[in-house]
Design a protein around this motif. Structure first.
Motif, PDB file in Angstrom:
ATOM      1  N   SER A   1     -13.800   3.859   5.723  1.00 55.11           N
ATOM      2  CA  SER A   1     -13.843   4.266   4.308  1.00 55.11           C
ATOM      3  C   SER A   1     -14.553   3.250   3.431  1.00 55.11           C
ATOM      4  O   SER A   1     -15.190   3.616   2.451  1.00 55.11           O
ATOM      5  CB  SER A   1     -12.424   4.475   3.774  1.00 55.11           C
TER       6      SER A   1
ATOM      7  N   THR B   1     -10.579   1.333   9.294  1.00 53.40           N
ATOM      8  CA  THR B   1     -11.201   2.506   8.668  1.00 53.40           C
ATOM      9  C   THR B   1     -12.688   2.298   8.406  1.00 53.40           C
ATOM     10  O   THR B   1     -13.150   1.157   8.278  1.00 53.40           O
ATOM     11  CB  THR B   1     -10.486   2.803   7.333  1.00 53.40           C
TER      12      THR B   1
ATOM     13  N   THR C   1      -0.738  -6.156   5.976  1.00 53.34           N
ATOM     14  CA  THR C   1      -2.191  -6.248   5.755  1.00 53.34           C
ATOM     15  C   THR C   1      -2.577  -7.737   5.767  1.00 53.34           C
ATOM     16  O   THR C   1      -2.719  -8.346   4.700  1.00 53.34           O
ATOM     17  CB  THR C   1      -2.560  -5.619   4.392  1.00 53.34           C
TER      18      THR C   1
ATOM     19  N   ARG D   1     -13.762  10.230   6.031  1.00 51.93           N
ATOM     20  CA  ARG D   1     -12.433  10.349   6.647  1.00 51.93           C
ATOM     21  C   ARG D   1     -12.478   9.952   8.126  1.00 51.93           C
ATOM     22  O   ARG D   1     -12.063  10.700   9.005  1.00 51.93           O
ATOM     23  CB  ARG D   1     -11.850  11.771   6.512  1.00 51.93           C
TER      24      ARG D   1
ATOM     25  N   TYR E   1       4.870  -3.130   8.833  1.00 53.59           N
ATOM     26  CA  TYR E   1       3.502  -2.736   8.457  1.00 53.59           C
ATOM     27  C   TYR E   1       2.968  -3.855   7.558  1.00 53.59           C
ATOM     28  O   TYR E   1       3.609  -4.220   6.561  1.00 53.59           O
ATOM     29  CB  TYR E   1       3.517  -1.400   7.711  1.00 53.59           C
TER      30      TYR E   1
ATOM     31  N   TYR F   1       0.838  -1.189   0.000  1.00 55.62           N
ATOM     32  CA  TYR F   1       0.000   0.000   0.000  1.00 55.62           C
ATOM     33  C   TYR F   1       0.884   1.254   0.000  1.00 55.62           C
ATOM     34  O   TYR F   1       1.392   1.676   1.051  1.00 55.62           O
ATOM     35  CB  TYR F   1      -0.899  -0.053   1.238  1.00 55.62           C
TER      36      TYR F   1
HETATM   37  C1  LIG Z   1      -4.436  -1.024   2.611  1.00 55.28           C
HETATM   38  C2  LIG Z   1      -5.365   0.113   2.870  1.00 55.28           C
HETATM   39  N1  LIG Z   1      -5.353   0.703   4.056  1.00 55.28           N
HETATM   40  C3  LIG Z   1      -6.196   1.717   4.333  1.00 55.28           C
HETATM   41  C4  LIG Z   1      -7.107   2.177   3.410  1.00 55.28           C
HETATM   42  C5  LIG Z   1      -8.106   3.237   3.770  1.00 55.28           C
HETATM   43  O1  LIG Z   1      -7.558   4.453   3.845  1.00 55.28           O
HETATM   44  P1  LIG Z   1      -8.388   5.669   4.486  1.00 55.28           P
HETATM   45  O2  LIG Z   1      -9.000   5.187   5.762  1.00 55.28           O
HETATM   46  O3  LIG Z   1      -7.340   6.687   4.743  1.00 55.28           O
HETATM   47  O4  LIG Z   1      -9.404   6.073   3.496  1.00 55.28           O
HETATM   48  C6  LIG Z   1      -7.130   1.613   2.157  1.00 55.28           C
HETATM   49  C7  LIG Z   1      -8.039   2.160   1.147  1.00 55.28           C
HETATM   50  O5  LIG Z   1      -7.853   2.082  -0.024  1.00 55.28           O
HETATM   51  C8  LIG Z   1      -6.269   0.543   1.885  1.00 55.28           C
HETATM   52  O6  LIG Z   1      -6.289  -0.043   0.698  1.00 55.28           O
END
Ligand SMILES: Cc1ncc(COP(=O)(O)O)c(C=O)c1O
Length: 483
Positions: free
Chosen positions: A326, A324, A261, A334, A259, A217
């Protein structure tokens, strides 16, 4: 009517001339812009404590000279097309909103130049990476919570920099009940990007080495590099992060933290197996490093229950968990958060207070109300079913295209919002060609730490309906067939 930022030359005996000169100067300096409406003669007279007739006479003179024009005899405005000769070079530039010629050059302490990521809105056909289908957001239901949030006591004042107490409480309950993450401090951030930024600023000293997935990322990399980190790429394979490779790199580098995922590896969407997680945790513990676990789309898991976050079993307190809203709400909210041990939380909250004081509270309180009402989880269940179906359909459609494009390879992910497709050809070159046909393809190079070109593309399937996806895939492969 607003005031004008002008004053009359006190030494001038002729008030009309003084007002004309003050207005001409404001226009020349770009403080008053072409097409902008002037306050009424009465308002200007009151502001400058002069006779209204003086203002009207000045307006008449300026109109005759061409500086201002009257609009349907109702008000005056600055002439829309002022001759260039009326404006000084500086005024001319700023009046048009251009860069001023007198801009002082700056040597920025740490210049930032972020690469642009393709935007789906700029294309006719796209497979946006990890985008929720915003058309399915229950706007009406959420609107009522937004409205109710305005009635909450103290909602309009300064509050806890860590987040609105109602949302902190709801996230705490939700994380404990649904994701098994408990006994930590939660901080609401401006998207998870700010969570990464704050952690990077708090933990990294210039020159520190930080381990990241070599396919990963990029926005997190930018934040870590900005804090002075040197990034060490760790291999990613069909099972996610290679713990063997991390072990190797830990022998040669003094790594500060990792870091990662783990649930739906970004960008490949592979789930890190339980055995790798265990080994990873032991390795981190042995070397005394933190793990930043980015669990960005936890709910969108389609094969059984999602694996619990690494933070759900963290007796040593080394996992810094971020997530998040999002994906489950909408990106412009945000609203992200971190769940971290107390000592880290205190430091990060101080930093947040310094940079932005706090996030806005109205939206946070609305989300809390939505979570409390049960509507949030109902929406999540619906979206999980919808996306599971889109994932199944997308893979089925690819299967059809494979009849013609034998080199296509992919693994249907257990969850996530995208599929990592091997097209068997250089996807960076392909993306460039497809751009001319308004088709957006996200090539492997966008996700590689070394930026090397590869044969994969990240194909988001959640943003559009199966029919829309089917149509876009047909367009994509019909263009590829012509190459
Ligand atoms: C790996 C990863 N982390 C975090 C986010 C979310 O980012 P944010 O909460 O800043 O929108 C995303 C969104 O695309 C992502 O792909």
């Amino acid at each position: 009517m607003r005031n004008l930022l002008i004053s009359l030359d006190p030494t001038s005996k002729n008030k009309v001339q003084a007002l004309c000169e003050a207005l001409r100067l404001s226009i020349r300096q770009g403080k008053l812009k072409p097409g902008e409406r002037l306050p009424s003669s009465r308002a200007i007279a009151e502001q400058l404590r002069i006779n209204r007739q003086t203002v009207l006479t000045a307006f008449g003179e300026l109109e005759a000279e061409g500086w201002i024009e009257s609009f349907e005899k109702r008000f005056y405005m600055i002439t829309q097309t002022l001759p260039d000769t009326f404006l000084t070079p500086k005024g001319a530039a700023s009046a048009r909103g251009e860069k001023s010629a007198k801009e002082k050059s700056v040597r920025f302490a740490r210049p930032v130049d972020l690469p642009l990521f393709p935007k789906a809105q700029d294309y006719e056909y796209s497979f946006p990476s990890g985008f929720p289908d915003l058309r399915l957001f229950p706007m009406k239901e959420f609107k009522s919570h937004l409205y109710d949030s305005l009635k909450i006591k103290d909602i309009l004042t300064y509050g806890d920099p860590a987040g609105h107490p109602h949302l902190l409480e709801e996230i705490e309950t939700y994380l404990r009940r649904v994701r098994g993450v408990a006994s930590r401090k939660i901080i609401v951030t401006n998207g998870s990007q700010e969570a990464i930024f704050l952690l990077a600023q708090s933990l990294i000293s210039p020159g520190d080495e930080v381990a990241v997935e070599e396919l990963g990322y990029a926005p997190s990399w930018h934040a870590m590099r900005f804090a002075g980190a040197k990034l060490i790429g760790i291999r990613v394979d069909q099972e996610g992060l290679s713990v063997d490779d991390l072990e190797e790199k830990l022998k040669r580098h003094k790594i500060k933290f990792l870091y990662v995922t783990p649930l739906h590896q970004y960008p490949t969407t592979v789930t890190l197996s339980a055995s790798r997680r265990l080994r990873l945790y032991e390795l981190a513990l042995k070397h005394g490093i933190f793990i930043i676990e980015d669990d960005y789309d936890h709910e969108f898991h389609y094969q059984g229950q999602p694996v619990a976050p690494m933070a759900s079993f963290d007796p040593a307190g080394i996992v810094l968990y971020i997530s998040t809203f999002s994906k489950i709400l909408f990106p412009s909210a945000r609203v992200g958060f971190m769940s971290v041990p107390q000592n880290i939380a205190e430091q990060v909250t101080q930093l947040k207070r310094m940079s932005s004081r706090q996030n806005e509270h109205i939206l946070q309180a609305s989300i809390a109300l939505w979570m409390k009402s049960g509507g949030f989880e109902k929406h999540l269940r619906k979206m999980r079913r919808t996306y599971a179906e889109r994932c199944r359909q997308f893979a089925g459609d690819l299967e059809v295209h494979r009849e013609k494009f034998e080199r296509l390879r992919w693994v249907v992910p257990d969850g996530g919002m995208a599929l990592w497709l091997n097209l068997g050809q250089n996807t960076s070159k392909l993306a460039k060609k497809l751009k001319d046909h308004s088709i957006m393809l996200l090539p492997e190079s966008l996700y590689r730490l070394d930026q090397k070109e590869g044969t994969h593309a990240r194909m988001g399937f959640t943003g559009f309906t199966p029919k829309e996806n089917q149509f876009a895939l047909r367009r994509l492969f019909s263009e590829i067939a012509k190459k």
